[in-house]
Design a protein around this motif. Structure first.
Motif, mmCIF file in Angstrom:
data_model
loop_
_atom_site.group_PDB
_atom_site.id
_atom_site.type_symbol
_atom_site.label_atom_id
_atom_site.label_comp_id
_atom_site.label_asym_id
_atom_site.label_seq_id
_atom_site.Cartn_x
_atom_site.Cartn_y
_atom_site.Cartn_z
ATOM 1 N N VAL A 172 40.553 33.974 37.751
ATOM 2 C CA VAL A 172 41.249 33.656 38.990
ATOM 3 C C VAL A 172 41.978 34.914 39.440
ATOM 4 O O VAL A 172 42.787 35.477 38.707
ATOM 5 C CB VAL A 172 42.240 32.491 38.798
ATOM 6 C CG1 VAL A 172 43.027 32.245 40.074
ATOM 7 C CG2 VAL A 172 41.498 31.240 38.370
ATOM 8 N N ASN A 206 31.827 32.145 43.442
ATOM 9 C CA ASN A 206 32.576 33.343 43.828
ATOM 10 C C ASN A 206 33.342 33.106 45.119
ATOM 11 O O ASN A 206 32.781 32.641 46.104
ATOM 12 C CB ASN A 206 31.627 34.526 44.025
ATOM 13 C CG ASN A 206 31.870 35.624 43.034
ATOM 14 O OD1 ASN A 206 32.862 35.624 42.314
ATOM 15 N ND2 ASN A 206 30.962 36.574 42.979
ATOM 16 N N GLY A 207 34.621 33.404 45.113
ATOM 17 C CA GLY A 207 35.446 33.288 46.305
ATOM 18 C C GLY A 207 35.980 31.891 46.581
ATOM 19 O O GLY A 207 36.729 31.701 47.536
ATOM 20 N N GLN A 208 35.628 30.912 45.759
ATOM 21 C CA GLN A 208 36.135 29.544 45.966
ATOM 22 C C GLN A 208 37.632 29.522 45.701
ATOM 23 O O GLN A 208 38.120 30.033 44.704
ATOM 24 C CB GLN A 208 35.422 28.572 45.033
ATOM 25 C CG GLN A 208 35.873 27.133 45.210
ATOM 26 C CD GLN A 208 35.048 26.168 44.370
ATOM 27 O OE1 GLN A 208 33.900 26.415 44.069
ATOM 28 N NE2 GLN A 208 35.659 25.067 43.974
ATOM 29 N N ALA A 209 38.372 28.905 46.615
ATOM 30 C CA ALA A 209 39.843 28.839 46.488
ATOM 31 C C ALA A 209 40.233 27.853 45.388
ATOM 32 O O ALA A 209 39.553 26.867 45.148
ATOM 33 C CB ALA A 209 40.459 28.411 47.808
ATOM 34 N N ILE A 210 41.345 28.160 44.737
ATOM 35 C CA ILE A 210 41.902 27.286 43.710
ATOM 36 C C ILE A 210 43.394 27.136 43.990
ATOM 37 O O ILE A 210 44.118 28.117 44.082
ATOM 38 C CB ILE A 210 41.608 27.824 42.290
ATOM 39 C CG1 ILE A 210 42.192 26.897 41.234
ATOM 40 C CG2 ILE A 210 42.082 29.230 42.100
ATOM 41 C CD1 ILE A 210 41.723 27.201 39.829
ATOM 42 N N ASP A 211 43.836 25.895 44.170
ATOM 43 C CA ASP A 211 45.228 25.630 44.541
ATOM 44 C C ASP A 211 46.161 25.452 43.350
ATOM 45 O O ASP A 211 47.365 25.321 43.528
ATOM 46 C CB ASP A 211 45.307 24.371 45.417
ATOM 47 C CG ASP A 211 44.635 24.569 46.769
ATOM 48 O OD1 ASP A 211 44.605 25.720 47.243
ATOM 49 O OD2 ASP A 211 44.132 23.588 47.335
ATOM 50 N N ASP A 263 43.965 36.323 42.912
ATOM 51 C CA ASP A 263 44.516 35.999 44.237
ATOM 52 C C ASP A 263 44.150 34.578 44.657
ATOM 53 O O ASP A 263 43.724 34.339 45.789
ATOM 54 C CB ASP A 263 44.044 37.004 45.285
ATOM 55 C CG ASP A 263 44.490 38.425 44.976
ATOM 56 O OD1 ASP A 263 45.601 38.580 44.420
ATOM 57 O OD2 ASP A 263 43.732 39.360 45.274
ATOM 58 N N GLN A 264 44.276 33.634 43.720
ATOM 59 C CA GLN A 264 44.019 32.212 43.949
ATOM 60 C C GLN A 264 42.574 31.911 44.393
ATOM 61 O O GLN A 264 42.317 30.920 45.052
ATOM 62 C CB GLN A 264 45.015 31.617 44.942
ATOM 63 C CG GLN A 264 46.445 31.537 44.411
ATOM 64 C CD GLN A 264 46.592 30.789 43.105
ATOM 65 O OE1 GLN A 264 46.848 31.383 42.072
ATOM 66 N NE2 GLN A 264 46.421 29.484 43.140
ATOM 67 N N THR A 265 41.638 32.791 44.018
ATOM 68 C CA THR A 265 40.215 32.528 44.237
ATOM 69 C C THR A 265 39.460 32.824 42.943
ATOM 70 O O THR A 265 39.906 33.612 42.114
ATOM 71 C CB THR A 265 39.613 33.381 45.372
ATOM 72 O OG1 THR A 265 39.766 34.759 45.045
ATOM 73 C CG2 THR A 265 40.270 33.079 46.708
ATOM 74 N N LEU A 266 38.314 32.176 42.797
ATOM 75 C CA LEU A 266 37.495 32.376 41.601
ATOM 76 C C LEU A 266 36.643 33.627 41.744
ATOM 77 O O LEU A 266 36.091 33.910 42.804
ATOM 78 C CB LEU A 266 36.588 31.159 41.377
ATOM 79 C CG LEU A 266 37.290 29.841 41.093
ATOM 80 C CD1 LEU A 266 36.257 28.721 40.977
ATOM 81 C CD2 LEU A 266 38.126 29.929 39.836
ATOM 82 N N GLU A 267 36.551 34.362 40.644
ATOM 83 C CA GLU A 267 35.710 35.546 40.575
ATOM 84 C C GLU A 267 34.801 35.382 39.363
ATOM 85 O O GLU A 267 35.263 35.394 38.218
ATOM 86 C CB GLU A 267 36.590 36.791 40.422
ATOM 87 C CG GLU A 267 35.834 38.080 40.373
ATOM 88 C CD GLU A 267 36.781 39.268 40.214
ATOM 89 O OE1 GLU A 267 36.646 39.983 39.202
ATOM 90 O OE2 GLU A 267 37.651 39.448 41.089
#
Length: 153
Positions: free
Chosen positions: A89, A104-109, A91-95
């Motif tokens: 994770v 890739n780039g999916q947001a995670i809250d 910047d609150q996105t999946l890498e």
């Protein structure tokens, strides 16, 4: 007369030593909160464990030769047959580090998540438990892990 005071001093020191030992056994509030958090997670069918942080997560080491311990909360998906997938994770996105790049780039809250992995019939998150001692995001974490399992199928 001085021997009378000496006896009192010795008895007083023994009592202080015993009281110190008893208060030393008291569980710290932090450890108590972590225990309650992990118990609540177990009741929700999340499986919390403390494990050495894997190299690919890039979690800072405790020392040059020893990995840090990190909380790993996972769910089991009995019918799951997932390929190996490792995501950090940032910047609150999946890498994606290893596996299918579709996440890739999916947001995670969720707060405090270091990384997520998926393999065989397990989806889990490496998590900094200290961001949520009360366990307010446990249900959201479980739902998110189930959502990832569904998307990977």
């Amino acid at each position: 007369m001085t021997t009378d005071y000496t006896v009192y001093w010795v008895v007083g020191l023994i009592i202080l030593f015993l009281l110190g030992s008893i208060f030393g056994l008291k569980v710290s509030p932090r450890e108590k909160a972590l225990g309650q958090l992990r118990e609540r997670a177990r009741k929700m069918s999340l499986h919390p464990r403390l494990i050495p942080a894997p190299e690919w997560t890039w979690i800072a080491k405790a020392s040059e030769t020893r990995a840090s311990m990190v909380a790993y909360y996972s769910i089991l998906v009995p019918e799951g047959k997932f390929p190996l997938l490792r995501m950090k994770v940032k910047d609150q996105t999946l890498e994606v580090v290893t596996g299918d790049p579709k996440f890739n780039g999916q947001a995670i809250d969720l707060k405090g998540i270091y990384a997520i992995d998926m393999q065989a019939n397990c989806v889990g998150a490496y998590w900094d438990e200290s961001v949520d001692f009360s366990g307010e995001q446990l249900e959201a974490m479980k739902q998110y892990l189930q959502q990832l399992a569904t998307q990977a199928s």
